[in-house]
Design an enzyme around this catalytic site. Sequence first.
Site, PDB file in Angstrom:
ATOM      1  N   HIS A 224      -7.885  68.835 -11.291  1.00 18.66           N
ATOM      2  CA  HIS A 224      -6.074  69.236 -10.953  1.00 18.66           C
ATOM      3  C   HIS A 224      -6.350  70.743 -10.473  1.00 18.66           C
ATOM      4  O   HIS A 224      -7.105  70.577  -9.249  1.00 18.66           O
ATOM      5  CB  HIS A 224      -5.411  69.610 -12.036  1.00 18.66           C
ATOM      6  N   HIS A 263      -5.603  61.742  -4.000  1.00 18.86           N
ATOM      7  CA  HIS A 263      -4.470  62.325  -5.582  1.00 18.86           C
ATOM      8  C   HIS A 263      -3.901  61.091  -5.663  1.00 18.86           C
ATOM      9  O   HIS A 263      -3.855  60.165  -4.918  1.00 18.86           O
ATOM     10  CB  HIS A 263      -3.920  62.571  -4.573  1.00 18.86           C
ATOM     11  N   ASP A 316      -6.285  71.491  -1.719  1.00 19.92           N
ATOM     12  CA  ASP A 316      -7.344  72.452  -2.290  1.00 19.92           C
ATOM     13  C   ASP A 316      -8.304  72.298  -0.970  1.00 19.92           C
ATOM     14  O   ASP A 316      -9.463  73.019  -1.285  1.00 19.92           O
ATOM     15  CB  ASP A 316      -7.714  72.135  -3.887  1.00 19.92           C
TER      16      ASP A 316
HETATM   17  C1  SDX Z   1      -3.776  68.880  -7.474  1.00 20.49           C
HETATM   18  O1  SDX Z   1      -0.727  65.751  -8.752  1.00 20.49           O
HETATM   19  C2  SDX Z   1      -1.233  66.529  -8.276  1.00 20.49           C
HETATM   20  O2  SDX Z   1       0.239  66.715  -7.531  1.00 20.49           O
HETATM   21  C3  SDX Z   1      -1.840  67.425  -7.865  1.00 20.49           C
HETATM   22  C4  SDX Z   1      -1.740  68.300  -6.526  1.00 20.49           C
HETATM   23  C5  SDX Z   1      -0.733  69.618  -7.252  1.00 20.49           C
HETATM   24  O3  SDX Z   1       0.224  69.965  -5.898  1.00 20.49           O
HETATM   25  O4  SDX Z   1      -0.177  70.195  -8.726  1.00 20.49           O
HETATM   26  O5  SDX Z   1      -1.319  68.103  -5.212  1.00 20.49           O
HETATM   27  C6  SDX Z   1      -3.007  69.372  -7.074  1.00 20.49           C
HETATM   28  O6  SDX Z   1      -4.548  68.957  -7.961  1.00 20.49           O
HETATM   29  C7  SDX Z   1      -4.860  68.063  -5.928  1.00 20.49           C
HETATM   30  C8  SDX Z   1      -6.143  67.447  -6.271  1.00 20.49           C
HETATM   31  C9  SDX Z   1      -7.208  68.541  -6.266  1.00 20.49           C
HETATM   32  N1  SDX Z   1      -8.517  67.689  -7.442  1.00 20.49           N
HETATM   33  C10 SDX Z   1      -9.312  66.888  -6.786  1.00 20.49           C
HETATM   34  O7  SDX Z   1      -9.332  67.280  -5.237  1.00 20.49           O
HETATM   35  C11 SDX Z   1      -9.936  66.571  -7.193  1.00 20.49           C
HETATM   36  C12 SDX Z   1     -10.959  65.224  -6.832  1.00 20.49           C
HETATM   37  N2  SDX Z   1      -9.787  64.822  -7.250  1.00 20.49           N
HETATM   38  C13 SDX Z   1     -10.679  63.415  -7.639  1.00 20.49           C
HETATM   39  O8  SDX Z   1     -10.740  63.787  -8.878  1.00 20.49           O
HETATM   40  C14 SDX Z   1      -8.997  62.242  -7.742  1.00 20.49           C
HETATM   41  O9  SDX Z   1      -8.907  62.055  -6.626  1.00 20.49           O
HETATM   42  C15 SDX Z   1      -8.094  62.955  -8.746  1.00 20.49           C
HETATM   43  C16 SDX Z   1      -7.733  63.134  -9.601  1.00 20.49           C
HETATM   44  C17 SDX Z   1      -7.559  63.909  -7.318  1.00 20.49           C
HETATM   45  C18 SDX Z   1      -6.965  61.476  -8.842  1.00 20.49           C
HETATM   46  O10 SDX Z   1      -7.522  59.934  -8.820  1.00 20.49           O
HETATM   47  P1  SDX Z   1      -6.991  59.127  -9.274  1.00 20.49           P
HETATM   48  O11 SDX Z   1      -5.392  59.044  -9.164  1.00 20.49           O
HETATM   49  O12 SDX Z   1      -6.983  59.553 -11.137  1.00 20.49           O
HETATM   50  O13 SDX Z   1      -7.633  58.352  -9.143  1.00 20.49           O
HETATM   51  P2  SDX Z   1      -9.091  57.642  -9.091  1.00 20.49           P
HETATM   52  O14 SDX Z   1      -9.393  58.415 -10.757  1.00 20.49           O
HETATM   53  O15 SDX Z   1      -8.772  56.354 -10.145  1.00 20.49           O
HETATM   54  O16 SDX Z   1      -9.492  57.131  -8.144  1.00 20.49           O
HETATM   55  C19 SDX Z   1      -8.918  55.601  -7.798  1.00 20.49           C
HETATM   56  C20 SDX Z   1     -10.482  55.463  -6.477  1.00 20.49           C
HETATM   57  C21 SDX Z   1     -11.540  55.264  -7.471  1.00 20.49           C
HETATM   58  O17 SDX Z   1     -12.481  54.292  -7.024  1.00 20.49           O
HETATM   59  P3  SDX Z   1     -12.811  52.945  -7.610  1.00 20.49           P
HETATM   60  O18 SDX Z   1     -13.667  53.652  -9.349  1.00 20.49           O
HETATM   61  O19 SDX Z   1     -11.448  52.299  -8.305  1.00 20.49           O
HETATM   62  O20 SDX Z   1     -13.816  52.699  -7.051  1.00 20.49           O
HETATM   63  O21 SDX Z   1     -10.362  56.508  -6.270  1.00 20.49           O
HETATM   64  C22 SDX Z   1     -11.972  57.274  -5.877  1.00 20.49           C
HETATM   65  C23 SDX Z   1     -12.545  56.684  -6.875  1.00 20.49           C
HETATM   66  O22 SDX Z   1     -13.356  56.902  -7.428  1.00 20.49           O
HETATM   67  N3  SDX Z   1     -11.863  58.464  -5.720  1.00 20.49           N
HETATM   68  C24 SDX Z   1     -12.745  59.674  -5.263  1.00 20.49           C
HETATM   69  C25 SDX Z   1     -11.631  60.364  -4.895  1.00 20.49           C
HETATM   70  N4  SDX Z   1     -10.572  60.191  -5.968  1.00 20.49           N
HETATM   71  C26 SDX Z   1     -10.443  59.624  -5.617  1.00 20.49           C
HETATM   72  N5  SDX Z   1     -14.236  59.272  -4.474  1.00 20.49           N
HETATM   73  C27 SDX Z   1     -14.218  60.009  -3.952  1.00 20.49           C
HETATM   74  N6  SDX Z   1     -14.115  61.703  -3.579  1.00 20.49           N
HETATM   75  C28 SDX Z   1     -12.804  61.795  -4.400  1.00 20.49           C
HETATM   76  N7  SDX Z   1     -12.110  62.655  -4.856  1.00 20.49           N
END
Ligand code: SDX
Length: 379
Positions: A224, A263, A316
């Site tokens: 997050h 996201h 971010d």
């Molecule tokens: C914020 O919710 C909000 O509104 C938050 C926010 C706010 O203003 O409050 O917008 C702020 O928190 C932004 C997010 C910051 N976090 C990151 O940048 C961390 C990296 N991102 C990931 O950890 C991820 O994208 C999440 C946690 C943000 C969202 O993940 P989800 O929705 O739970 O999706 P998932 O983990 O199920 O991923 C789905 C697929 C997966 O691939 P498969 O297993 O299906 O093959 O997408 C891939 C993931 O591996 N994936 C990524 C990825 N994010 C998702 N692959 C590589 N890099 C990434 N960053």
Amino acid sequence: MATTEDITLHRGLSGVYFDRTETTFIDGKEGKLLYRGYNIHDLAGVSNFEETSYLLMYGELPTGAQLADFDARLKANRNIPSEVMGIIHAVKDDHPMSVLRTAVSAMSAFDPESEDNSSEATLRKGIRLTSQVPTIVMAHHNIRQGKEPVPPSETLSHAANFLYMMDGEEPTPETAALMDTDFVLHADHGSNASAFTARAVAGTNADLHDAVTAGIGALSGPSHGGAAENVMTMALEIGEAENAEQYVKDLLAGGGRVMGFGHRVYRAEDPRARHLREGVRKLSEEKGEPKWYGILESVQNAMAPYGRRGIHVNVDFFAGVIYYLNGIPHDLFVPIFAVGRIPGWTVQVIEQFEHNILIRPLLQYAGPEERSYKPITDR
Ligand code: SDX
């Protein structure tokens, strides 16, 4: 005994609508974000954090007189009690997000309305916290260096004062403006994990300080708010733009996540990102360090194929480099996110209070079948 009735499990409550809101609208498919009906593209760079905070808290853009009064109330509440300064001293070696969580929790002991959950009192407390949180963050930053905290300015804007309290130097208008835009972009964002946490706490009729303290805990996680800090770590590890493609390939091959990408809601690019992308380009030119913009651009190019799967940059991705170029230490990146998010948490707690309901979802049981107790002598 596992729950077998016909249920649909929504892990992470993904895609689940659990209540209504009149504050922030997000269209994840289109990549659209509205605060009280106003598009983030119209607010970023044109409005400012004080005006946007008023909009979120009161529901309408302020008149000149209303904004002047609101700004005066923010400025009047920038100081924190000496007792809380003492607590910050006591925990000064902890991570800034843990210090912030501890200090906000302690602030409830010094807020005369801490147990009043009326909308009016909660709004007043939210305004006070909006001004006190920046002071807590920067007072800690000085105390952990063995320095005296810089007393808050009585005249500088919210963003300029935040940077001023870091080292007593007034920021340039351009640097303050970019920090202000960053705060506007972070002010609220629907039921993200930290806002949901704050709502769940408010759902039990606990108070705003309880809810914000819990929200700070949720925000501190790398999935997050912690991402901005990790994006900068990634950029430093990459070192030069030409290394980015291989770095991303290796990271993903190892099952890692590229911080600042992806996201839970956006399947198009996070509309907030573009407003910081331009900021990084200009700032890295101004600071004579264009390589950082180059590194981020190369990471974006390497991640381009993931766009087809709805994985794009989020807010971010660029924020961390802006803070770094402004000489802000890495471990203050997530507290900066919290500084911007106080108005959003406040208004969502008020919404929860106004139509309150205990937030209590279910878990599908998959544990052992019912079994008889065995005395210890028989085990
Ligand atoms: C914020 O919710 C909000 O509104 C938050 C926010 C706010 O203003 O409050 O917008 C702020 O928190 C932004 C997010 C910051 N976090 C990151 O940048 C961390 C990296 N991102 C990931 O950890 C991820 O994208 C999440 C946690 C943000 C969202 O993940 P989800 O929705 O739970 O999706 P998932 O983990 O199920 O991923 C789905 C697929 C997966 O691939 P498969 O297993 O299906 O093959 O997408 C891939 C993931 O591996 N994936 C990524 C990825 N994010 C998702 N692959 C590589 N890099 C990434 N960053």
